[in-house]
Write an enzyme that holds these catalytic residues in place. Structure first.
Site, PDB file in Angstrom:
ATOM      1  N   HIS A 165     -34.839   3.494 -17.297  1.00 45.23           N
ATOM      2  CA  HIS A 165     -36.363   3.642 -17.785  1.00 45.23           C
ATOM      3  C   HIS A 165     -36.206   5.134 -18.667  1.00 45.23           C
ATOM      4  O   HIS A 165     -35.099   5.805 -18.685  1.00 45.23           O
ATOM      5  CB  HIS A 165     -37.084   4.103 -16.482  1.00 45.23           C
ATOM      6  CG  HIS A 165     -37.463   2.715 -15.573  1.00 45.23           C
ATOM      7  ND1 HIS A 165     -37.256   3.001 -14.301  1.00 45.23           N
ATOM      8  CD2 HIS A 165     -37.724   1.698 -15.998  1.00 45.23           C
ATOM      9  CE1 HIS A 165     -37.875   1.929 -13.846  1.00 45.23           C
ATOM     10  NE2 HIS A 165     -37.947   0.932 -14.737  1.00 45.23           N
ATOM     11  N   CYS A 213     -40.022   9.872 -11.025  1.00 45.46           N
ATOM     12  CA  CYS A 213     -40.172   8.524 -10.520  1.00 45.46           C
ATOM     13  C   CYS A 213     -41.199   8.583  -9.493  1.00 45.46           C
ATOM     14  O   CYS A 213     -41.855   7.541  -9.100  1.00 45.46           O
ATOM     15  CB  CYS A 213     -39.062   7.948  -9.831  1.00 45.46           C
ATOM     16  SG  CYS A 213     -37.780   7.729 -11.145  1.00 45.46           S
ATOM     17  N   GLU A 219     -42.628  -1.989 -16.979  1.00 47.45           N
ATOM     18  CA  GLU A 219     -42.352  -1.045 -15.925  1.00 47.45           C
ATOM     19  C   GLU A 219     -43.281   0.244 -15.829  1.00 47.45           C
ATOM     20  O   GLU A 219     -42.937   1.048 -15.139  1.00 47.45           O
ATOM     21  CB  GLU A 219     -40.875  -0.680 -16.262  1.00 47.45           C
ATOM     22  CG  GLU A 219     -39.849  -1.796 -16.353  1.00 47.45           C
ATOM     23  CD  GLU A 219     -39.400  -2.234 -15.103  1.00 47.45           C
ATOM     24  OE1 GLU A 219     -39.188  -1.458 -14.160  1.00 47.45           O
ATOM     25  OE2 GLU A 219     -39.010  -3.434 -14.766  1.00 47.45           O
TER      26      GLU A 219
END
Length: 445
Positions: free
Chosen positions: A250, A369, A174
């Site tokens: 995450h 992000c 990721e």
């Protein structure tokens, strides 16, 4: 030689929408099917980029992906004109259709993992696009992400680009959302911390039970090998499975680091004491500031709702650090009180700046992000495509571009409108000229 950490923020695309696609992402699911504002989303992101530029940061722009993804729909058997492909997919397979319309590429922390030249064996800056295999809608991104990154960092003397890891959940990767780097100076060798959610080849090890662990230990190891990192400057630490099951999909939702500071929640990791000792040993003589937020100070629920840790931690011009936080942190009394008290402590963090990025927050991503961090020296920075670096002229031009091409509102039903596809492609084609990227989108190839 001067060294800087550049933030490359994802530019929100013209089809920004709330489809609620991300199981395990509480914010994404809770706002599913709501009407979005692509224009507001893009302008909120641009305003943050320009504000950081004005604070003295080097700031870049990373282009969005083409959505709806017509090429993928054709791979899945939908045929006819582009308009017919849209119509057939929307009526025959609405869930697949919504997935290929995802706005998720705006979160460029998931675009790639980056290792600066100070850490790598060959002295080059290494990039590996994330394969994002855990979610179908995100697994569509790596190839285009790779082309965009190569167009931005297009000098082979300084930059090394790798193909994303195999498209299999054993190597689920990721990107930078599960990777942070600590260092005494951006130009000195640092400690690269890879946080993973599970072991892919050992089911006896701890793993979450409710929500998926998207990053595997094996993927993190593979990235470290590809980037030529040594054992002396890498640490692999497992994210607490219990916190993943509370919506922390995450690591950057529960921890953030910069230079000699790691800011994290009490429940973030497994084997915290042992792993932090390893980090300090590999970091060297200078102490690392491990700033723990206890559950009594801020609950995991509040951390997820406000994205307290999905903030940017930046070193300012005066050498002190500042947190770039969403206004949701300011609006939550417990989190706001914690941050107000934090800046009075004897730590490098002295300021908090709040930004309105609600369009991103409602879709499940905060300030951290939205950006991909790349540490560069002067020579490497000079080799970056200059058209993607923020300045007054680019800020004005991109705002004009958004005003020209973006809709004020967009519903899920609008996504099957062929006119929207035409508008989006026209916008993206013009954007590649503004940012001097060449042909990076499937419709251009």
């Amino acid at each position: 030689m001067k060294h800087v950490e550049v933030n490359f923020d994802g530019l929100v695309g013209p089809t920004h929408n709330y489809a609620g696609l991300s199981f395990g992402n509480v914010a994404s699911l809770s706002n599913a099917k709501a009407t979005s504002s692509p224009k507001s989303a893009a302008k909120q992101g641009l305003a943050k980029m320009k504000a950081l530029h004005d604070m003295g940061m080097v700031q870049g722009v990373l282009a969005p992906q083409e959505r709806p993804d017509i090429a993928t729909l054709r791979r899945l058997g939908f045929s006819g004109s582009d308009g017919e492909v849209l119509s057939r997919a929307a009526s025959q397979a609405p869930q697949i259709f919504q997935a290929v319309c995802s706005a998720s590429s705006m979160w460029t922390a998931n675009a790639a993992t980056v290792s600066p030249g100070a850490d790598t064996a060959d002295g080059k800056v290494h990039f590996t696009p994330a394969n994002l295999t855990n979610k179908f809608h995100r697994s569509l991104e790596p190839q285009t992400s790779g082309r965009i990154l190569q167009a931005m960092f297009n000098n082979g003397r300084y930059f090394e680009h790798h193909t994303h890891l195999p498209d299999n959940e054993h190597f689920g990767d990721e990107g930078a959302a599960n990777h942070t780097r600590l260092c005494s100076n951006y130009g000195h060798a640092g400690v690269e911390i890879f946080t993973f959610g599970r072991y892919a080849f050992d089911s006896s090890k701890p793993a979450p039970q409710k929500y998926p662990a998207r990053q595997t230990f094996e993927a993190s190891q593979a990235i470290a090998r590809l980037h030529g990192l040594s054992d002396d400057n890498t640490v692999f630490i497992q994210q607490n499975p219990a916190v993943i099951d509370q919506g922390v999909f995450h690591n950057d939702v529960i921890a953030v680091g910069n230079q000699n500071v790691l800011f994290y929640h009490q429940q973030a990791f497994l084997d915290t004491e042992q792993k932090f000792a390893e980090i300090q040993r590999k970091f060297g003589d200078e102490p690392v500031h491990f700033i723990e937020v206890s559950s009594n100070e801020v609950s995991v629920e509040d951390a997820v709702q406000t994205y307290l840790f999905n903030t940017q931690l930046l070193t300012m011009q005066d050498g002190h650090m500042a947190i770039i936080a969403p206004t949701e942190c300011q609006e939550n009394p417990r989190v706001a009180a914690y941050l107000a008290e934090l800046v009075t402590r004897n730590t490098p963090i002295r300021q908090v700046h709040y930004f309105d990025v609600k369009q991103s927050m409602r879709n499940g991503g905060g300030p951290a992000c939205l950006r991909l961090r790349v540490a560069l020296n002067d020579t490497e920075l000079a080799a970056v495509n200059p058209a993607v670096l923020m300045n007054d002229e680019l800020f004005a031009r991109l705002n004009q571009w958004v005003d020209k091409h973006y809709r004020d509102e967009l519903s899920v039903a609008d996504l099957s409108d062929p006119q929207l596809l035409t508008e989006s492609r026209t916008a993206l084609d013009e954007l590649t000229q503004i940012l001097k990227l060449g042909s990076v989108y499937p419709f251009q190839l």
